[in-house]
Design a protein around this motif. Structure first.
Motif, PDB file in Angstrom:
ATOM      1  N   LEU A  20      -0.092  72.524  82.680  1.00  0.00           N
ATOM      2  CA  LEU A  20       0.036  72.808  81.250  1.00  0.00           C
ATOM      3  C   LEU A  20      -0.899  71.955  80.388  1.00  0.00           C
ATOM      4  O   LEU A  20      -1.122  72.261  79.222  1.00  0.00           O
ATOM      5  CB  LEU A  20       1.477  72.552  80.799  1.00  0.00           C
ATOM      6  N   ARG A  21      -1.454  70.890  80.970  1.00  0.00           N
ATOM      7  CA  ARG A  21      -2.319  70.001  80.203  1.00  0.00           C
ATOM      8  C   ARG A  21      -3.556  70.756  79.717  1.00  0.00           C
ATOM      9  O   ARG A  21      -4.161  71.541  80.428  1.00  0.00           O
ATOM     10  CB  ARG A  21      -2.757  68.825  81.079  1.00  0.00           C
ATOM     11  N   GLY A  22      -3.929  70.500  78.484  1.00  0.00           N
ATOM     12  CA  GLY A  22      -5.097  71.168  77.919  1.00  0.00           C
ATOM     13  C   GLY A  22      -4.754  72.435  77.180  1.00  0.00           C
ATOM     14  O   GLY A  22      -5.518  72.928  76.354  1.00  0.00           O
ATOM     15  N   LYS A  23      -3.577  72.999  77.472  1.00  0.00           N
ATOM     16  CA  LYS A  23      -3.156  74.223  76.792  1.00  0.00           C
ATOM     17  C   LYS A  23      -2.379  73.910  75.518  1.00  0.00           C
ATOM     18  O   LYS A  23      -2.332  74.711  74.595  1.00  0.00           O
ATOM     19  CB  LYS A  23      -2.296  75.085  77.728  1.00  0.00           C
ATOM     20  N   MET A  24      -1.738  72.722  75.484  1.00  0.00           N
ATOM     21  CA  MET A  24      -0.927  72.356  74.322  1.00  0.00           C
ATOM     22  C   MET A  24      -0.768  70.845  74.286  1.00  0.00           C
ATOM     23  O   MET A  24      -1.105  70.143  75.241  1.00  0.00           O
ATOM     24  CB  MET A  24       0.440  73.037  74.400  1.00  0.00           C
ATOM     25  N   ASP A  25      -0.244  70.327  73.171  1.00  0.00           N
ATOM     26  CA  ASP A  25      -0.035  68.901  73.029  1.00  0.00           C
ATOM     27  C   ASP A  25       1.047  68.418  73.984  1.00  0.00           C
ATOM     28  O   ASP A  25       1.902  69.185  74.418  1.00  0.00           O
ATOM     29  CB  ASP A  25       0.378  68.564  71.588  1.00  0.00           C
ATOM     30  N   SER A 145       4.972  82.572  74.372  1.00  0.00           N
ATOM     31  CA  SER A 145       3.983  81.858  73.559  1.00  0.00           C
ATOM     32  C   SER A 145       2.577  82.065  74.129  1.00  0.00           C
ATOM     33  O   SER A 145       2.343  81.943  75.338  1.00  0.00           O
ATOM     34  CB  SER A 145       4.305  80.365  73.536  1.00  0.00           C
ATOM     35  N   THR A 146       1.617  82.355  73.251  1.00  0.00           N
ATOM     36  CA  THR A 146       0.233  82.539  73.698  1.00  0.00           C
ATOM     37  C   THR A 146      -0.375  81.226  74.189  1.00  0.00           C
ATOM     38  O   THR A 146      -1.445  81.239  74.805  1.00  0.00           O
ATOM     39  CB  THR A 146      -0.625  83.107  72.554  1.00  0.00           C
ATOM     40  N   LYS A 147       0.282  80.106  73.902  1.00  0.00           N
ATOM     41  CA  LYS A 147      -0.213  78.820  74.413  1.00  0.00           C
ATOM     42  C   LYS A 147      -0.100  78.759  75.932  1.00  0.00           C
ATOM     43  O   LYS A 147      -0.802  77.972  76.578  1.00  0.00           O
ATOM     44  CB  LYS A 147       0.569  77.670  73.781  1.00  0.00           C
ATOM     45  N   LEU A 148       0.774  79.570  76.497  1.00  0.00           N
ATOM     46  CA  LEU A 148       0.918  79.616  77.953  1.00  0.00           C
ATOM     47  C   LEU A 148      -0.073  80.584  78.593  1.00  0.00           C
ATOM     48  O   LEU A 148      -0.213  80.607  79.818  1.00  0.00           O
ATOM     49  CB  LEU A 148       2.342  80.041  78.322  1.00  0.00           C
ATOM     50  N   GLY A 149      -0.731  81.359  77.790  1.00  0.00           N
ATOM     51  CA  GLY A 149      -1.694  82.345  78.305  1.00  0.00           C
ATOM     52  C   GLY A 149      -1.870  83.469  77.304  1.00  0.00           C
ATOM     53  O   GLY A 149      -0.933  83.834  76.591  1.00  0.00           O
ATOM     54  N   ARG A 150      -3.057  84.036  77.258  1.00  0.00           N
ATOM     55  CA  ARG A 150      -3.341  85.059  76.253  1.00  0.00           C
ATOM     56  C   ARG A 150      -2.663  86.392  76.578  1.00  0.00           C
ATOM     57  O   ARG A 150      -2.373  87.186  75.695  1.00  0.00           O
ATOM     58  CB  ARG A 150      -4.856  85.253  76.116  1.00  0.00           C
ATOM     59  N   SER A 151      -2.403  86.630  77.858  1.00  0.00           N
ATOM     60  CA  SER A 151      -1.773  87.887  78.259  1.00  0.00           C
ATOM     61  C   SER A 151      -0.468  87.606  78.994  1.00  0.00           C
ATOM     62  O   SER A 151      -0.267  86.494  79.525  1.00  0.00           O
ATOM     63  CB  SER A 151      -2.700  88.673  79.188  1.00  0.00           C
ATOM     64  N   PRO A 152       0.437  88.588  79.045  1.00  0.00           N
ATOM     65  CA  PRO A 152       1.695  88.395  79.783  1.00  0.00           C
ATOM     66  C   PRO A 152       1.460  88.017  81.244  1.00  0.00           C
ATOM     67  O   PRO A 152       2.181  87.176  81.791  1.00  0.00           O
ATOM     68  CB  PRO A 152       2.391  89.752  79.659  1.00  0.00           C
ATOM     69  N   ASP A 153       0.447  88.625  81.876  1.00  0.00           N
ATOM     70  CA  ASP A 153       0.168  88.309  83.275  1.00  0.00           C
ATOM     71  C   ASP A 153      -0.273  86.858  83.434  1.00  0.00           C
ATOM     72  O   ASP A 153       0.106  86.177  84.394  1.00  0.00           O
ATOM     73  CB  ASP A 153      -0.913  89.244  83.825  1.00  0.00           C
ATOM     74  N   ALA A 154      -1.109  86.386  82.488  1.00  0.00           N
ATOM     75  CA  ALA A 154      -1.572  84.995  82.559  1.00  0.00           C
ATOM     76  C   ALA A 154      -0.405  84.034  82.376  1.00  0.00           C
ATOM     77  O   ALA A 154      -0.303  83.014  83.075  1.00  0.00           O
ATOM     78  CB  ALA A 154      -2.636  84.752  81.492  1.00  0.00           C
ATOM     79  N   ARG A 155       0.486  84.347  81.455  1.00  0.00           N
ATOM     80  CA  ARG A 155       1.654  83.496  81.224  1.00  0.00           C
ATOM     81  C   ARG A 155       2.568  83.504  82.452  1.00  0.00           C
ATOM     82  O   ARG A 155       3.097  82.469  82.861  1.00  0.00           O
ATOM     83  CB  ARG A 155       2.419  83.974  79.978  1.00  0.00           C
TER      84      ARG A 155
END
Length: 524
Positions: A20-25, A145-155
């Motif tokens: 998760l590092r780099g994707k959010m604080d 949350s889009t912070k976990l990935g731009r698409s549902p598959d990425a999240r």
């Protein structure tokens, strides 16, 4: 836990954090990681308990149970004993397997299932005694949350990876002497605090400072009826007390909603039954939630010099917590308002310990009047402990610990300890070692004057100082400068002058041999 086991645990935890590092604080992905750890804990705790219920049945593994009557029977038992429920296909291991299948097809899409399961844990408690303690515990985990990935598959892929890493950690819940889960949680909270800057002060007190507070409020006691923290953050300070003595019940209040959820999770993760803790969410000073209660141990690390309504709220003038002092803490600095609140909730046989900025020791006006009242009229202040600077995340200023008792054994003096010079460097922070902590606690217990470290001040001396508690007034840490031998200094200067003349002459001779001008005139 051995040092090797601890290193392995920390390595596994950071493998999770790195996903998760780099994707959010840090303070944002903290909520996801700690939330998933909490889900894994609830799942494993229930799995163990359900298997125990199935010992006499043909199917002994709850994960394999499909009969609805059996599941309903287990549900009733779990809600009464544990306070929540999960179906076999909702267990952490089952979801992890579904999300990490050999082929990432639609059948392996788990986000919707996982969100439903987390919501279902909360719903399963509705109408039960544990409802308040589980209500909206997972509200900070937004799996869309889009912070976990731009698409549902990425999240989905990211969440599946995090669950897979977490599934490898054995929390050893069946080992009563093991606290792997507690260690993991505390380690992550501390690491996230170091990366969260000023926000860290909202939920974390450095472990060694917590140890001092816990040891102080439990001194000479093996059992505490109840413990209370009016600014409880993640609850770690309350839980630290239980490492020093048996605690009957825990009470706390926290303003920040996310941190309040963290505190409730922390209690449950440390195997504190839902019936033994009562954590509330609201502003402690303006909306106290435990007004009719008194507690044997009261601890706090309130936000330093926070703003509060003070005189802006006329009700404060008649509030039982503040009215007897004749003054309200200034609106720009709520430090003494928290102290007054703590003293109001302190039992006659109890001890309170609070971390505060040094300004509370000597600031005048309303704060000076409150300080004088506490000492002169009530004689509640038992000790003042000065800590090193740069111990706390988000601020480098030095802090102090004030210790209060309503029934003091040593009621004719106040103990002062100056521990500000004793610390070790850990990265950019200062830290207290175990030896530093033990020295502070032992000095307080022995209550003796130690040259340049502690002083037992008679109340008459404090009064002579107009109730100014500034530690250097009582503990003399002045180190005399070493005397300088002027004759020796003159002799050294003369010797250096001769060496310089000799060097100049040597350089000039080399210049003459080379047929070039000397850079300076030879001194005679």
């Amino acid at each position: 836990m051995t040092s090797e086991q601890k290193q392995l645990l920390e390595k596994q935890l950071w493998a999770i954090a790195n996903e998760l590092r780099g994707k959010m604080d840090a303070d944002e992905f903290r909520d996801y990681i700690l939330g998933f750890i909490f889900y894994k804990y609830l799942s494993e705790k229930l799995h163990i308990y359900a298997n125990d219920l199935l010992k006499t049945e043909e199917i002994k593994d709850y994960a394999l149970v499909v009969d609805e009557d059996d599941i309903e029977a287990i549900k009733d038992e779990c809600l009464e004993k544990l306070g929540y429920f999960l179906r076999p296909n909702e267990l952490f291991s089952a979801v992890t397997i579904r999300g990490n299948g050999a082929n990432q097809t639609k059948a392996n899409f788990i986000i919707e299932d996982l969100q439903t399961i987390l919501d279902g844990i909360e719903r399963s408690t509705m109408g039960t005694e544990s409802e308040d303690d589980f209500n909206k515990l997972f509200e900070d985990i937004d799996l869309n949350s889009t912070k976990l990935g731009r698409s549902p598959d990425a999240r989905n892929e990211l969440i599946a990876k995090v669950l897979r890493h977490l599934d490898k950690i054995d929390f050893r819940l069946e080992d009563a002497n093991s606290d792997v889960l507690g260690d993991a949680y505390e380690y992550l909270i501390a690491q996230f605090a170091s990366g969260a800057g000023k926000k860290a002060g909202e939920f974390y007190t450095p472990q060694q400072v917590s140890r001092i507070l816990a040891k102080v409020v439990t001194m000479d006691k093996s059992r505490i009826k109840d413990a209370y923290d009016p600014t409880c953050g993640s609850g770690s300070l309350l839980l630290r007390i239980s490492k020093e003595a048996d605690v009957g019940e825990f009470y706390g209040q926290e303003l920040n909603r996310t941190t309040y959820n963290l505190a409730r999770m922390n209690m449950i993760l440390h195997d504190v039954h839902f019936s033994r803790f009562d954590i509330k969410q609201d502003d402690t000073l303006t909306a106290p939630q435990h007004m009719g209660q008194r507690f044997e141990a009261v601890v706090a690390n309130p936000p330093f010099s926070a703003k509060w309504k003070g005189k802006d709220n006329p009700l404060n003038e008649t509030d039982d917590r503040f009215s007897q002092y004749g003054k309200l803490a200034p609106s720009s600095k709520a430090d003494f308002a928290f102290v007054q609140h703590m003293l109001f909730h302190l039992a006659e046989n109890g001890t309170a310990a609070v971390v505060l900025p040094h300004g509370v020791l000597f600031r005048g006006a309303a704060e000076g009047a409150i300080r004088r009242y506490i000492i002169e009229k009530r004689n509640f202040l038992d000790a003042v402990i000065g800590l090193p600077a740069n111990l706390f995340y988000g601020t480098s200023i030095p802090a102090c610990i004030l210790v209060f008792k309503k029934c003091r054994m040593h009621d004719d003096n106040i103990m002062f300890i100056d521990a500000s010079a004793e610390f070790e460097k850990v990265g950019n922070q200062n830290a207290l070692s175990d030896d530093h902590v033990e020295k502070i606690v032992a000095t307080l217990k022995e209550r003796e004057t130690v040259d340049k470290y502690s002083y037992v001040a008679p109340l008459s001396e404090v009064a002579e100082n107009d109730y100014n508690l500034n530690i250097p007034r009582y503990v003399d840490t002045f180190e005399e400068e070493q005397e300088i031998d002027l004759d020796e200094v003159v002799s050294k200067l003369q010797s250096l002058e001769k060496e310089m003349v000799d060097t100049d002459q040597t350089i000039t001779r080399f210049c003459e041999e080379l047929g070039i001008a000397s850079p300076f005139e030879v001194r005679k």
